[in-house]
Scaffold this motif. Sequence first.
Motif, short mmCIF file in Angstrom:
data_model
loop_
_atom_site.label_atom_id
_atom_site.label_comp_id
_atom_site.label_asym_id
_atom_site.label_seq_id
_atom_site.Cartn_x
_atom_site.Cartn_y
_atom_site.Cartn_z
N THR A 97 21.82 45.90 45.40
CA THR A 97 21.59 44.68 46.21
C THR A 97 21.97 44.86 47.70
N PRO A 98 21.78 44.01 48.55
CA PRO A 98 22.57 44.17 49.66
C PRO A 98 23.92 44.05 49.66
N LEU A 99 24.65 44.66 50.48
CA LEU A 99 26.20 44.26 50.45
C LEU A 99 26.46 43.07 51.38
N TYR A 100 26.81 42.02 50.71
CA TYR A 100 26.59 40.53 51.34
C TYR A 100 27.72 40.30 52.26
N TYR A 101 27.39 39.70 53.43
CA TYR A 101 28.39 39.25 54.33
C TYR A 101 29.27 38.36 53.74
N VAL A 102 30.61 38.33 54.01
CA VAL A 102 31.67 37.63 53.77
C VAL A 102 31.88 36.45 54.68
N THR A 109 30.00 43.85 49.14
CA THR A 109 30.28 42.89 50.23
C THR A 109 30.47 43.83 51.53
N ASP A 110 30.25 43.40 52.64
CA ASP A 110 30.02 43.96 54.05
C ASP A 110 30.94 43.22 54.72
N GLU A 111 32.20 43.69 55.06
CA GLU A 111 33.36 43.02 55.20
C GLU A 111 33.89 43.31 56.82
N VAL A 147 29.20 48.03 62.36
CA VAL A 147 29.24 47.39 61.07
C VAL A 147 27.85 47.94 60.25
N TRP A 148 26.71 48.04 60.53
CA TRP A 148 25.69 48.41 59.86
C TRP A 148 25.70 49.82 59.39
N PHE A 149 26.27 50.80 60.47
CA PHE A 149 26.28 52.42 59.92
C PHE A 149 27.34 52.23 58.86
N GLY A 156 28.17 52.01 52.18
CA GLY A 156 28.72 51.47 51.19
C GLY A 156 28.03 51.62 49.86
N TYR A 157 26.84 51.90 49.96
CA TYR A 157 25.92 52.00 48.73
C TYR A 157 26.49 53.49 48.19
N VAL A 158 26.72 54.52 48.97
CA VAL A 158 27.12 55.84 48.60
C VAL A 158 28.70 55.71 48.00
N LYS A 161 14.11 28.78 56.09
CA LYS A 161 14.94 29.78 55.52
C LYS A 161 16.25 29.08 55.35
N MET A 162 16.59 29.36 53.94
CA MET A 162 18.13 28.40 53.45
C MET A 162 18.89 29.52 54.29
N SER A 163 19.78 28.86 55.22
CA SER A 163 20.81 29.86 55.84
C SER A 163 22.03 29.03 56.23
N PRO A 202 28.83 32.73 48.70
CA PRO A 202 27.65 33.07 48.69
C PRO A 202 26.64 31.72 48.52
N HIS A 203 25.46 31.74 48.82
CA HIS A 203 24.61 30.66 48.98
C HIS A 203 23.36 31.29 47.97
N LEU A 204 22.39 30.32 47.79
CA LEU A 204 21.30 30.71 46.61
C LEU A 204 20.54 31.88 46.89
N PHE A 214 11.93 35.21 51.52
CA PHE A 214 13.23 34.11 51.73
C PHE A 214 12.84 33.02 50.81
N LEU A 215 14.13 32.39 50.40
CA LEU A 215 14.05 30.96 49.55
C LEU A 215 14.08 30.22 50.70
N THR A 216 13.14 29.05 50.58
CA THR A 216 13.10 28.05 51.80
C THR A 216 13.53 26.67 51.24
N ILE A 262 16.06 44.33 49.00
CA ILE A 262 16.57 43.44 50.36
C ILE A 262 16.01 42.36 50.34
N GLY A 263 16.47 41.53 51.35
CA GLY A 263 15.47 40.62 51.98
C GLY A 263 15.01 41.23 53.09
N LYS A 264 13.77 40.57 53.52
CA LYS A 264 12.84 40.74 54.44
C LYS A 264 13.52 41.14 55.89
N ASP A 265 14.43 40.40 56.32
CA ASP A 265 15.23 40.34 57.55
C ASP A 265 15.90 41.77 57.51
N ILE A 266 16.22 42.41 56.88
CA ILE A 266 17.06 43.72 56.98
C ILE A 266 16.25 44.75 56.66
N LEU A 267 15.04 44.71 56.76
CA LEU A 267 14.21 45.77 56.38
C LEU A 267 14.32 47.11 57.43
N1 MSP Z 1 25.61 42.60 55.07
C1 MSP Z 1 24.25 42.86 55.28
C2 MSP Z 1 23.53 43.58 54.41
C3 MSP Z 1 24.25 44.88 54.42
S1 MSP Z 1 23.31 46.03 53.24
C4 MSP Z 1 24.11 47.59 53.65
C5 MSP Z 1 23.58 41.34 55.39
N2 MSP Z 1 24.12 40.30 54.54
S2 MSP Z 1 23.64 38.93 54.28
O1 MSP Z 1 24.78 38.12 53.45
O2 MSP Z 1 23.40 38.45 55.65
O3 MSP Z 1 22.28 39.06 53.70
C6 MSP Z 1 22.20 39.47 52.52
C7 MSP Z 1 20.96 39.32 51.77
O4 MSP Z 1 20.68 37.93 51.52
C8 MSP Z 1 19.72 39.95 52.79
O5 MSP Z 1 18.91 40.48 52.21
C9 MSP Z 1 18.99 38.61 53.28
O6 MSP Z 1 17.81 38.71 53.43
C10 MSP Z 1 19.43 37.56 51.83
N3 MSP Z 1 19.22 36.30 52.38
C11 MSP Z 1 19.65 35.40 53.05
N4 MSP Z 1 19.34 34.38 53.17
C12 MSP Z 1 18.30 34.33 52.24
C13 MSP Z 1 17.25 33.18 51.83
N5 MSP Z 1 17.35 32.27 52.41
N6 MSP Z 1 16.65 33.77 50.89
C14 MSP Z 1 16.49 34.96 50.29
N7 MSP Z 1 17.39 35.94 50.66
C15 MSP Z 1 18.14 35.75 51.68
O7 MSP Z 1 22.36 41.09 55.92
#
Ligand code: MSP
Length: 535
Positions: free
Chosen positions: A13-18, A53-55, A230-232, A237-239, A305-307, A22-24, A298-300, A266-271
């Motif tokens: 999965t992506p490493l999520y920002y903290v 997580t991406d911290e 941070v992205w580099f 982190g996958y490795v 976009k849910m954000s 977490p959201h849906l 995206f989940l909307t 991944i989600g399309k925003d980090i393609l």
């Molecule tokens: N930290 C980076 C990823 C680094 S991977 C080495 C990041 N984190 S994030 O927390 O912002 O997003 C993580 C993932 O959640 C992304 O794939 C993003 O597309 C996904 N989503 C964030 N909002 C979303 C929706 N509303 N719907 C579906 N996925 C969404 O980006």
Amino acid sequence: MVDLSPHRFTVTTPLYYVNDVPHLGSAYTTLVADTIARFHRLQGQDVLLITGTDEHGQKIQRTAEGKGLDPQTHCDQIVQHFEALWQALNIQYDRFSRTTDPRHGAIVKDFFARVWAQGDIYPARQQGWYCVACEEFKEERELLADGHCPLHPTLKTEWRDEENYFFRLSRYQSALEQLYAERPDFIQPESRRNEVLKFVQQGLQDFSISRVNVSWGFPLPCDVEQTIYVWFDALLGYVTALLEPGEEPSLDRALAQWWPINLHLIGKDILRFHAVYWPAMLLSAGLPLPGAVFGHGFLTKDGHKMSKSLGNTLDPLALVQRYGSDAVRYYFVKEIEFGRDGDFNEVRFVHILNADLANDLGNLLNRTLGMVKKYCQGQAPQATTAEQAPDNPLRILGLALSEKVLTAYHHLAFHQVCEDVFALVRAGNKYIDDRAPWSLFKMGQQAAVEEVLYSVLESLRLAAYLLAPIIPNLSTKIYQQLGFTLDFNDWPSVAQQAPFPQHSQWGQFPLNSHFAPPQPIFSRLELPADADVSP
Ligand code: MSP
């Protein structure tokens, strides 16, 4: 899907920002990744599911400052919410990669040294508009009229002008184009691939991989006044995740067993980061490339976009606590064609779960077991595949189902998996209504009664097996009511009692089953009083 090795499968999965809990949206990727991992485990492969997580970076640094916490304390607090959610959603992850893990620092350093040795890092001036929420520079043409980032329309982009170190991405233009041409599956789905091709065709620019005014990150090995972008750091982190627990960190050791990764979800925003920057970084370091990158939609909510920055997110933990993990997993996997955007609506959610899981699947099991008790004295009905009439509609559907469903799983077409399996389940309900075993029983046609009941039970078993990667708890309940003792969360028990591929095929139902007393497997869901019932 590319099978780099038939025996093992690694998915991330992506490493999520903290920056927040977490959201849906984050839950969505993880539950799909878990479904994929479970599908490969079901087939007996060794699987590694990586999340984490991406911290580091400015976004996290600022969030922590805003809360008056030091960044590490803030990260440690948020990480607990991710771990709790994955547990509630029944995610069987093998690695939770945190970019603040000290071992990760060692991997980043090793990797940086390789890229440095290639002459792919050089100092230069960076000017441009920066979106802190994306942690990315934006081209002026990408911004909205008011200068905001389209993904974070409530937040201002910030002007930056600083001396940074750059990665020579432009050097990999033709190597990347060759990669996309030779491996058309590398970027999925097709629409995302086209997006990337278009972007790369415009000509790749080198990008900066260090920051001057961000202290929350690893120091840049060639200039300790700067920190690594941070992205580099995050992609690596996958490795780091590939190291065994407790193993001394080194790039070579991390890559020894599980590299290359089969699939990055991944989600399309980090393609761009995954389909352009990441393979170029790996090429620079002389490493094999991953199998594929899949960018989902995206989940909307109400079309947006849910954000977190828009404040229209839903708490996934509350959803799981209210409806259960299988309900949440099933809804997202079935409702959203993987790759497309999908809107969440609680009324529809409840409606679908009641229709599919409570009515079609749950009731079918219940009423069939009730009839077995009544018309077969609780003994397994006797009617092997050979004894079933050639025009038995369940047998016809069931014999063809396995191949269809396994192909759909391989293509990550999970909504199709659900559709195909539920076609069999619905046919089971119809078959009972049409054949009316109660009348057959009254007429003394015991063999016919048994054929009907056998083929329905076998349909239920097959459906449960094929849905096990999606709804493991419900599949377990079905198997257990049919007399098995296995648990689809316990892989040795699955390998022993329901081995693949046999159990993915029609005709495996044991004739000597001891049935557990029928019990409802999925209770009808009720909408909470405060649910938003607008369509
Ligand atoms: N930290 C980076 C990823 C680094 S991977 C080495 C990041 N984190 S994030 O927390 O912002 O997003 C993580 C993932 O959640 C992304 O794939 C993003 O597309 C996904 N989503 C964030 N909002 C979303 C929706 N509303 N719907 C579906 N996925 C969404 O980006």
